[in-house]
Design a protein around this motif. Structure first.
Motif, short mmCIF file in Angstrom:
data_model
loop_
_atom_site.label_atom_id
_atom_site.label_comp_id
_atom_site.label_asym_id
_atom_site.label_seq_id
_atom_site.Cartn_x
_atom_site.Cartn_y
_atom_site.Cartn_z
N ILE A 187 -134.56 -42.72 40.39
CA ILE A 187 -135.86 -43.12 40.95
C ILE A 187 -135.66 -43.70 42.35
O ILE A 187 -136.43 -43.41 43.28
CB ILE A 187 -136.56 -44.13 40.03
N LEU A 241 -137.26 -42.64 45.85
CA LEU A 241 -138.09 -43.57 46.62
C LEU A 241 -137.73 -43.57 48.10
O LEU A 241 -138.38 -44.27 48.88
CB LEU A 241 -137.96 -44.99 46.07
N VAL A 250 -142.59 -48.27 51.54
CA VAL A 250 -142.82 -49.55 50.87
C VAL A 250 -143.12 -50.62 51.92
O VAL A 250 -142.52 -50.60 53.00
CB VAL A 250 -141.57 -49.92 50.05
N LEU A 278 -141.29 -55.93 50.62
CA LEU A 278 -140.84 -55.51 49.29
C LEU A 278 -139.63 -54.59 49.36
O LEU A 278 -139.10 -54.21 48.33
CB LEU A 278 -141.97 -54.75 48.59
N ILE A 292 -138.66 -53.97 45.65
CA ILE A 292 -139.24 -52.78 45.01
C ILE A 292 -138.38 -52.37 43.81
O ILE A 292 -138.90 -51.84 42.83
CB ILE A 292 -139.39 -51.64 46.04
N VAL A 352 -139.63 -54.21 40.93
CA VAL A 352 -140.90 -53.64 40.46
C VAL A 352 -140.62 -52.38 39.63
O VAL A 352 -141.19 -52.20 38.55
CB VAL A 352 -141.82 -53.31 41.66
N VAL A 353 -139.72 -51.52 40.14
CA VAL A 353 -139.40 -50.29 39.41
C VAL A 353 -138.77 -50.61 38.06
O VAL A 353 -139.11 -50.00 37.03
CB VAL A 353 -138.48 -49.39 40.25
N LEU A 404 -141.39 -51.44 35.72
CA LEU A 404 -142.14 -50.27 35.24
C LEU A 404 -141.34 -49.51 34.19
O LEU A 404 -141.89 -49.06 33.17
CB LEU A 404 -142.49 -49.35 36.42
N ILE A 405 -140.01 -49.36 34.41
CA ILE A 405 -139.18 -48.67 33.40
C ILE A 405 -139.22 -49.47 32.10
O ILE A 405 -139.37 -48.91 31.00
CB ILE A 405 -137.72 -48.53 33.88
N MET A 414 -141.55 -51.38 31.09
CA MET A 414 -142.87 -51.21 30.47
C MET A 414 -142.92 -49.91 29.68
O MET A 414 -143.45 -49.87 28.57
CB MET A 414 -143.93 -51.19 31.57
N GLY A 415 -142.32 -48.85 30.24
CA GLY A 415 -142.30 -47.59 29.50
C GLY A 415 -141.50 -47.72 28.21
O GLY A 415 -141.94 -47.26 27.17
N ILE A 463 -148.19 -49.74 46.52
CA ILE A 463 -147.01 -50.39 47.09
C ILE A 463 -145.91 -49.39 47.41
O ILE A 463 -144.94 -49.73 48.08
CB ILE A 463 -146.44 -51.51 46.19
N PHE A 464 -146.04 -48.15 46.93
CA PHE A 464 -145.05 -47.14 47.31
C PHE A 464 -145.49 -46.36 48.54
O PHE A 464 -144.84 -45.41 48.95
CB PHE A 464 -144.81 -46.17 46.14
N PHE A 496 -144.09 -42.44 42.56
CA PHE A 496 -143.24 -41.65 41.67
C PHE A 496 -143.75 -41.66 40.25
O PHE A 496 -143.19 -41.00 39.39
CB PHE A 496 -141.80 -42.15 41.73
N LEU A 512 -150.84 -52.30 26.47
CA LEU A 512 -150.03 -53.46 26.10
C LEU A 512 -150.89 -54.72 26.05
O LEU A 512 -150.58 -55.65 25.31
CB LEU A 512 -148.88 -53.65 27.10
N PHE A 533 -148.21 -43.40 26.78
CA PHE A 533 -146.84 -43.87 26.98
C PHE A 533 -145.89 -42.69 27.20
O PHE A 533 -144.92 -42.80 27.94
CB PHE A 533 -146.38 -44.73 25.80
N LEU A 558 -146.07 -41.79 30.77
CA LEU A 558 -145.32 -42.75 31.59
C LEU A 558 -143.82 -42.50 31.48
O LEU A 558 -143.10 -42.45 32.49
CB LEU A 558 -145.66 -44.17 31.14
N LEU A 559 -143.33 -42.33 30.24
CA LEU A 559 -141.89 -42.13 30.04
C LEU A 559 -141.42 -40.84 30.68
O LEU A 559 -140.36 -40.80 31.32
CB LEU A 559 -141.58 -42.13 28.55
N LEU A 589 -140.99 -41.37 34.23
CA LEU A 589 -139.79 -42.14 34.54
C LEU A 589 -138.55 -41.27 34.48
O LEU A 589 -137.59 -41.48 35.23
CB LEU A 589 -139.65 -43.31 33.56
N PRO A 627 -137.40 -37.99 37.85
CA PRO A 627 -136.40 -37.94 38.93
C PRO A 627 -134.99 -37.63 38.43
O PRO A 627 -134.26 -36.86 39.06
CB PRO A 627 -136.47 -39.34 39.54
#
Lengths: 200, 260
Positions: free
Chosen positions: A161, A165, A170, A174, A179, A182-183, A186-187, A189-190, B98-99, B106, B119, B229, B232-233, B236, B239
């Motif tokens: 990732i 990026l 960005v 950050l 960042i 943050v990533v 997010l991972i 969270m998944g 923010i990206f 991504f 959640l 989910f 989302l996965l 992730l 990439p």
């Protein structure tokens, strides 16, 4: 057994659920090839140290482990932490010498972070989880391999990732570690899907 | 027309056009409530986009409206409006802005927003859309596929993997009970033109991953949460999948073209 293996990789992922070993995780994830090298080193060290620590705990440290020598009252559990760290340090030292001899490029790329695996919380955490959850020998092998693979998967995802990026724009404040945190969130969270949604 | 017809904005407006029939079907289905949620979501997205436009120079993108639409379509009915606003904010800011805005993100912002909501309210009933919703998605999906924006390989891989995995786990009745959500999610969340895998083979892998994750997560949760989910996965993993495919491709080339 296979459930324990999958849990160790996904639901109880050491870095994404317990946030262990974040220092190396964030520092070595800029490039995918280096990250894969570290990931392989982590798998090897974790798969070796968790079962070895199990054997040491079971046959040297626990109360009654010295009964065969006529010392049934000896309880060396207080040496657990230092014994685990010693085993990990020795395993890393051997790995370091092997890499230096056979893959010098990777050895140089990993730099200071290779000896730092010794104090990587994920490795010690894996051994301590093994002791706390009272796995038997087979389970400790499976758990060591699974948690190592889980850590490796997490760093491979993050490194890929982060390479992607490079196309992102960005905000100034950050860039870099910001960042990356943050990533990582997010991972994480998944991966929560595996622990809180699917396997309650 | 200096830059030609195919600018990011064209793609964005086509996505919005594909979402329009879904919005109409959603409002017909849910009544004024649906309209209020969609309007709130759009307002929140617009507010964040203007904040980022004037402070960081991030160009606003029409495609971000899909985030507001996705939350309005799939969020549970009992969720209060402020939580809808929160979820859309999280998706738009952390998933996209923010990206550097849409096109540089991504992950699919709608998937991020809906996972966040899922959640926050884990036990609520996410909307399992009926066949009407699925029908409303179809014209937009066909239009996107014909213009080459929607990767068909992802749809095909997703459907195949989901069906095979669901057969293996014995979950086919649940899939048939929620066709609307599945079709909507695969078109707007999984097969994202920006965030999905970039290599052709990688798209097959990503679609198959999303389908398999959906079936696996369905064993423990409702179909809409599972597919959100899974989207989302799969995003992730995309990439990493791409990098793997590229490495394989380089090896194949070396084998094919290397001189002895």
């Amino acid at each position: 057994m296979s459930e324990l293996f999958l849990r160790a990789i996904f639901a109880d992922n050491l870095v994404l659920s317990y946030f262990l070993g974040l220092c190396t995780y964030l520092a070595i994830s800029k490039r995918l090839d280096t990250a894969l090298g570290l990931a392989a080193a982590m798998i090897v060290v974790q798969t070796l140290t968790v079962p070895i620590n199990y054997l040491i705990q079971r046959y040297l440290l626990l109360e009654g482990a010295w009964a065969w020598a006529g010392l049934p009252d000896v309880d060396l559990t207080f040496l657990k932490l230092i014994a685990f760290i010693g085993v990990i340090a020795a395993a890393v030292q051997i790995l370091e010498m092997t890499l230096d001899r056979y893959v010098p490029a990777l050895y140089r790329a990993l730099g200071i972070y290779l000896p730092l695996i010794t104090v990587n919380c994920a490795i010690l955490g894996g051994s301590l989880f093994m002791a706390e959850r009272q796995y038997d020998f087979g389970e400790s092998v499976v758990f060591g391999l699974g948690s190592g693979i889980g850590w490796a998967l997490a760093i491979a995802l993050l490194a890929a990732i982060r390479e992607r990026l490079r196309y992102a724009d960005v905000p100034e404040g950050l860039r870099g570690l910001g960042i990356t945190f943050v990533v990582t969130g997010l991972i994480s969270m998944g991966f929560t899907a595996f622990s809180s949604v699917a396997l309650p | 027309m200096i830059r030609g017809l195919w600018t990011p904005d064209t793609v964005g407006w086509l996505l919005v056009a594909a979402g329009a029939p879904v919005a109409v079907a959603m409002i017909l289905d849910q009544g004024p409530d649906g309209l209020i949620r969609l309007a709130l979501g759009l307002a929140v997205v617009a507010a964040w986009q203007s904040l980022f436009r004037f402070n960081m120079g991030v160009m606003p993108a029409p495609a971000s409206a899909i985030t507001a639409l996705a939350v309005a379509v799939m969020a549970p009915h009992e969720v209060p409006l402020w939580q809808i606003g929160f979820a859309v904010s999280f998706g738009a800011v952390v998933g996209e802005l923010i990206f550097g805005g849409w096109g540089r993100n991504f992950l699919n912002a709608s998937a991020v927003a809906l996972s966040f909501l899922s959640l926050s309210v884990p036990n609520a009933d996410f909307v399992a859309g009926d066949a009407g919703l699925a029908l409303a998605v179809v014209p937009g999906a066909i239009m996107l596929a014909l213009t080459g924006i929607l990767p068909i390989s992802i749809l095909a891989a997703f459907a195949t993997a989901l069906w095979v995995a669901a057969m293996a786990l014995g979950l086919t009745p649940q899939i048939l009970a929620a066709p609307g959500t599945l079709v909507f999610a695969v078109v707007f969340l999984v097969a994202d033109p920006v965030a999905s895998a970039a290599t052709p083979l990688g798209r097959w892998v990503q679609g198959a991953l999303a389908g398999a994750f959906t079936a696996f997560l369905m064993t423990g949760t409702s179909v809409p949460q599972a597919v959100v989910f899974a989207a989302l996965l799969a995003g992730l993993f995309a990439p990493l999948v791409d990098q793997g495919i590229i490495a394989l491709h380089l090896r194949w080339r070396r084998v094919r073209h290397a001189r002895p």
